[in-house]
Design an enzyme around this catalytic site. Structure first.
Site, PDB file in Angstrom:
ATOM      1  N   HIS A   1       1.160  -6.907  -5.044  1.00  0.00           N
ATOM      2  CA  HIS A   1       1.876  -8.144  -5.330  1.00  0.00           C
ATOM      3  C   HIS A   1       0.922  -9.220  -5.822  1.00  0.00           C
ATOM      4  O   HIS A   1      -0.286  -9.092  -5.688  1.00  0.00           O
ATOM      5  CB  HIS A   1       2.592  -8.637  -4.063  1.00  0.00           C
ATOM      6  CG  HIS A   1       1.737  -8.513  -2.830  1.00  0.00           C
ATOM      7  ND1 HIS A   1       1.891  -7.490  -1.921  1.00  0.00           N
ATOM      8  CD2 HIS A   1       0.696  -9.255  -2.376  1.00  0.00           C
ATOM      9  CE1 HIS A   1       1.001  -7.617  -0.956  1.00  0.00           C
ATOM     10  NE2 HIS A   1       0.260  -8.671  -1.208  1.00  0.00           N
TER      11      HIS A   1
ATOM     12  N   ASP B   1      -5.644  -2.394  -1.532  1.00  0.00           N
ATOM     13  CA  ASP B   1      -4.833  -2.963  -0.462  1.00  0.00           C
ATOM     14  C   ASP B   1      -3.385  -2.474  -0.554  1.00  0.00           C
ATOM     15  O   ASP B   1      -2.804  -2.438  -1.643  1.00  0.00           O
ATOM     16  CB  ASP B   1      -4.863  -4.497  -0.592  1.00  0.00           C
ATOM     17  CG  ASP B   1      -3.960  -5.172   0.417  1.00  0.00           C
ATOM     18  OD1 ASP B   1      -4.212  -4.992   1.613  1.00  0.00           O
ATOM     19  OD2 ASP B   1      -3.011  -5.855   0.002  1.00  0.00           O
TER      20      ASP B   1
ATOM     21  N   GLU C   1      -6.250   1.774   1.497  1.00  0.00           N
ATOM     22  CA  GLU C   1      -5.733   1.239   2.767  1.00  0.00           C
ATOM     23  C   GLU C   1      -4.363   1.855   3.010  1.00  0.00           C
ATOM     24  O   GLU C   1      -3.357   1.382   2.485  1.00  0.00           O
ATOM     25  CB  GLU C   1      -5.619  -0.285   2.715  1.00  0.00           C
ATOM     26  CG  GLU C   1      -5.372  -0.877   4.097  1.00  0.00           C
ATOM     27  CD  GLU C   1      -4.222  -1.883   4.186  1.00  0.00           C
ATOM     28  OE1 GLU C   1      -3.920  -2.330   5.301  1.00  0.00           O
ATOM     29  OE2 GLU C   1      -3.620  -2.207   3.155  1.00  0.00           O
TER      30      GLU C   1
ATOM     31  N   HIS D   1      -9.427  -6.777  10.447  1.00  0.00           N
ATOM     32  CA  HIS D   1      -8.750  -8.078  10.409  1.00  0.00           C
ATOM     33  C   HIS D   1      -7.265  -7.963  10.760  1.00  0.00           C
ATOM     34  O   HIS D   1      -6.617  -8.960  11.033  1.00  0.00           O
ATOM     35  CB  HIS D   1      -8.893  -8.674   9.018  1.00  0.00           C
ATOM     36  CG  HIS D   1      -8.131  -7.899   7.989  1.00  0.00           C
ATOM     37  ND1 HIS D   1      -8.451  -6.604   7.655  1.00  0.00           N
ATOM     38  CD2 HIS D   1      -7.034  -8.214   7.257  1.00  0.00           C
ATOM     39  CE1 HIS D   1      -7.594  -6.169   6.754  1.00  0.00           C
ATOM     40  NE2 HIS D   1      -6.724  -7.116   6.495  1.00  0.00           N
TER      41      HIS D   1
ATOM     42  N   ARG E   1      -2.743 -12.500  14.153  1.00  0.00           N
ATOM     43  CA  ARG E   1      -3.952 -11.806  13.689  1.00  0.00           C
ATOM     44  C   ARG E   1      -5.149 -12.755  13.651  1.00  0.00           C
ATOM     45  O   ARG E   1      -6.302 -12.322  13.672  1.00  0.00           O
ATOM     46  CB  ARG E   1      -3.724 -11.185  12.301  1.00  0.00           C
ATOM     47  CG  ARG E   1      -2.774 -10.000  12.338  1.00  0.00           C
ATOM     48  CD  ARG E   1      -2.527  -9.429  10.953  1.00  0.00           C
ATOM     49  NE  ARG E   1      -1.854 -10.397  10.082  1.00  0.00           N
ATOM     50  CZ  ARG E   1      -1.546 -10.137   8.803  1.00  0.00           C
ATOM     51  NH1 ARG E   1      -1.841  -8.971   8.278  1.00  0.00           N
ATOM     52  NH2 ARG E   1      -0.935 -11.044   8.056  1.00  0.00           N
TER      53      ARG E   1
HETATM   54  C1  GLC Z   1      -2.828  -5.283   3.873  1.00  0.00           C
HETATM   55  C2  GLC Z   1      -3.770  -6.250   4.546  1.00  0.00           C
HETATM   56  C3  GLC Z   1      -2.985  -7.243   5.349  1.00  0.00           C
HETATM   57  C4  GLC Z   1      -2.015  -7.958   4.447  1.00  0.00           C
HETATM   58  C5  GLC Z   1      -1.165  -6.972   3.632  1.00  0.00           C
HETATM   59  C6  GLC Z   1      -0.423  -7.654   2.542  1.00  0.00           C
HETATM   60  O1  GLC Z   1      -2.153  -4.501   4.764  1.00  0.00           O
HETATM   61  O2  GLC Z   1      -4.692  -5.556   5.345  1.00  0.00           O
HETATM   62  O3  GLC Z   1      -3.835  -8.151   5.997  1.00  0.00           O
HETATM   63  O4  GLC Z   1      -1.170  -8.757   5.228  1.00  0.00           O
HETATM   64  O5  GLC Z   1      -1.968  -5.985   3.034  1.00  0.00           O
HETATM   65  O6  GLC Z   1      -1.208  -7.874   1.419  1.00  0.00           O
END
Ligand code: GLC
Length: 614
Positions: A161, A261, A303, A370, A495
């Site tokens: 996004h 991400d 991720e 994080h 968080r």
């Molecule tokens: C990933 C990040 C997280 C974020 C999400 C949306 O999961 O680790 O911190 O909120 O992406 O971009």
């Protein structure tokens, strides 16, 4: 393939040409024009790549396993929390080196609206650093300094996004068709509601739903994460082309590792969960080929915070690899389950599954990051012991937030969804291990116990193959930061409990062996050095699980080139003796003592690293 392309690029391109063209044409319905601008863009990025980075590419091409060395430890940090700015981080490189770090993951630092940033994960300009943190030139200077010290740099690439403030989003809002086509817009709620039937929610409590009404456009827009994070439409080749261009631009600023991400989310289809669809793998594979052509020294870190069987496919196959590295999220969550239950059987089961994967599959191992800890455990396995998902999650959350009697852990819930009983968890390693509670009560024995557990969990992380990554602050036992409750921009997101500022006075205390900081720091450094010095930790080695016949104790064996390591971890409250019946001579790598491994004693919440040299 163009005649004017220089040989180095052309040779690399030729290696992938057939597959790239095939995948691109299949996904984008043989759109020749889009394909041509994609390949032209790749060449331009290669031309723009600084010679120093091209040299690094060539070196790494000669040594493709460079990131799998057992002397490599990573660290993840927020630039502002650690040192204020990118320039500030440059000034603190000595500290990073003192921690033995060879790979630095800087949390999102590109431009993002301060009040709607999701910790930097809502990017409004992929070509500009957040002004408070510095400039693209500062980023380049930092990566150069890091490379000078042998440190690789990792950066997030938030590809699912953009921020609603991104130029594309603004133009889409204003009605420009070209930009509307880069997102998912709907005239009414009919299709969005149909999606909601099958698409789960990422933030059920803090940002419910997957769509948002955009009054300026008079339309509904897809927002899987927060309402201000607009999902990009990768069905449009212009999105893929421009985003790949943005990614390669980061690589050309010296970024060595790109963290993809939220990558499972990038392809959407009605009637599905919009997670892990086959097209996602096509896109990742194409990104991999783009990097191997333009900047082959670059790694992709995926991720994928999902169940284990969804994660491994992102490695691709040995012939057609996708990501170089993936987060070992299941082991991380299972480890905290083991801390709470003191029962290592699920962890053993999970570790054994890991050992069955090809050695080329490299995981990024971590205790905390994080984000929150989500309880994506193997409930099929736990059910064999009568543990059901909802009550079990409740137990874990109660224990680790310290509600459970005698629990020294401190943490907070995250996105508690009472409908599903599905809360996740936030907190630092030290606070979860009991350091915070012990410091508050002034109980020295409780402190020793907490620090022992903290070290043992790190030892577990260092025992696994892959890249161990410390979460900044963990090296000095950083505790939860409750100040976020008073910050209007942060208080809705727990968080931030584990995203506190680096306390440099506390960091100084690491030099004194008697302090909590000093004890954790010394333990971690010692383990890093042992891991670097012994080939038994090499990811090319054999790994196996030993039967300890004791539910509290897990034992991992590793063998490589004449070295055999037995690593034992006791998660129980009592010391245990494990009958391994192995009469060979072993050196305890921590205490230096010699002995056999007939009956091995492991203290409560402690570990042993025993090494035999054939
Ligand atoms: C990933 C990040 C997280 C974020 C999400 C949306 O999961 O680790 O911190 O909120 O992406 O971009």
């Amino acid at each position: 393939m163009k005649d004017c392309w220089k040989a180095e690029f052309a040779t690399r391109f030729r290696r992938h040409e057939d597959e790239l063209k095939w995948l691109y044409s299949e996904l984008y319905h043989s759109n020749e024009k889009a394909y041509e601008s994609f390949t032209d863009m790749l060449y331009r990025c290669w031309e723009e790549r600084p010679e120093s980075l091209r040299r690094l590419d060539r070196e790494r091409e000669e040594c493709p396993g460079w990131y799998r060395r057992h002397d490599l430890t990573g660290m993840q940090m927020y630039v502002d929390a650690f040192a204020g700015t990118l320039q500030g981080v440059r000034k603190k490189l000595d500290y990073i080196a003192d921690c033995g770090i060879g790979c630095l993951h800087l949390m999102p630092l590109l431009e993002s609206p301060v009040d709607r940033s999701d910790g930097g994960y809502a990017v409004s300009d992929f070509r500009r650093v957040q002004p408070e943190l510095g400039t693209m030139e500062d980023l380049r200077a930092l990566t150069e300094d890091c490379h000078g010290q042998g440190i690789a740099v990792c950066l997030d690439f938030v590809m699912n996004h953009t921020s609603e403030d991104h130029e594309w989003a603004k133009r889409a809002r204003a009605g420009e068709k070209e930009y509307r086509d880069r997102y998912f817009f709907y005239d009414n709620w009919e299709i969005p509601n149909a999606y909601e039937q099958t698409v789960p929610q990422v933030f059920p409590a803090t940002a419910p739903g997957n769509f948002t009404w955009c009054p300026e456009a008079g339309k509904v827009v897809m927002t899987t994460f927060h309402p201000y994070q607009w999902d990009l439409n990768y069905m449009n080749p212009a999105v893929f082309n421009d985003m790949t261009d943005n990614l390669l631009n980061l690589c050309n600023h010296g970024v060595d590792l790109i963290r993809l991400d939220a990558v499972p989310y990038i392809w959407k289809a009605l009637g599905t969960t919009c997670r892990n669809l086959p097209q996602v793998h096509t896109l990742v594979r194409m990104i991999r080929m783009a990097c191997e052509t333009v900047c082959p020294g670059t790694l992709l870190l995926g991720e994928i915070v999902m169940e284990p069987d969804q994660v491994a496919p992102y490695f691709g196959t040995v012939d057609k690899p996708e990501c170089h590295l993936l987060y070992n999220v299941t082991t991380m969550a299972t480890l905290w389950h083991t801390v709470a239950t003191k029962d290592a059987r699920l962890l053993a089961h999970q570790t054994e599954q890991l050992f069955c994967l090809p050695r080329e599959f490299t995981f990024l191992n971590y205790l905390r990051c994080h984000d929150d800890i989500g309880w994506g455990l193997d409930y099929g396995f736990l059910r064999r012991f009568g543990q059901e998902e909802i009550p079990h999650k409740k137990f874990l959350n109660d224990y680790l937030t310290g509600k459970w009697e005698n629990s020294p852990a401190r943490s907070e819930l995250y996105n508690d969804d009472p409908r599903l009983g599905d809360a996740r968890l936030c907190g630092t390693t030290a606070s979860l291990c009991g350091v915070e509670a012990a410091r508050e009560s002034g109980d020295a024995a409780a402190m020793s116990k907490a620090l022992r557990l903290d070290a043992m969990l790190h030892a577990f992380m260092f025992t696994l193959s892959g890249m161990p990554v410390l979460y900044s602050g963990d090296e000095i036992a950083r505790e939860n930061d409750n100040s976020y409750h008073d910050d209007p921009l942060k208080q809705a997101d727990s968080r931030y409990l584990h995203r506190g500022r680096m306390d440099w006075e506390k960091a100084e205390k690491r030099k004194k062996k008697t302090t909590a900081e000093g004890r954790v720091f010394a333990a971690i450094r010692k383990m890093e050095k042992i891991r670097a010095a012994h080939v038994a930790f090499d990811p090319e080695g054999d790994t196996w699980l030993l039967d300890t016949r004791n539910p509290h104790v897990l034992c991992i064996g590793r063998y490589r080139l004449g070295e055999q390591l037995l690593a034992l971890f006791n998660f129980g409250e009592e010391p245990q003796t494990v009958q391994l019946g192995d009469g060979k001579s072993y050196t305890d790598l921590i205490s230096g003592k010699e002995g056999d491994a007939m009956a091995v004693k492991v203290g409560a919440g402690d570990f042993r690293w025993l090494l035999h040299q054939f």
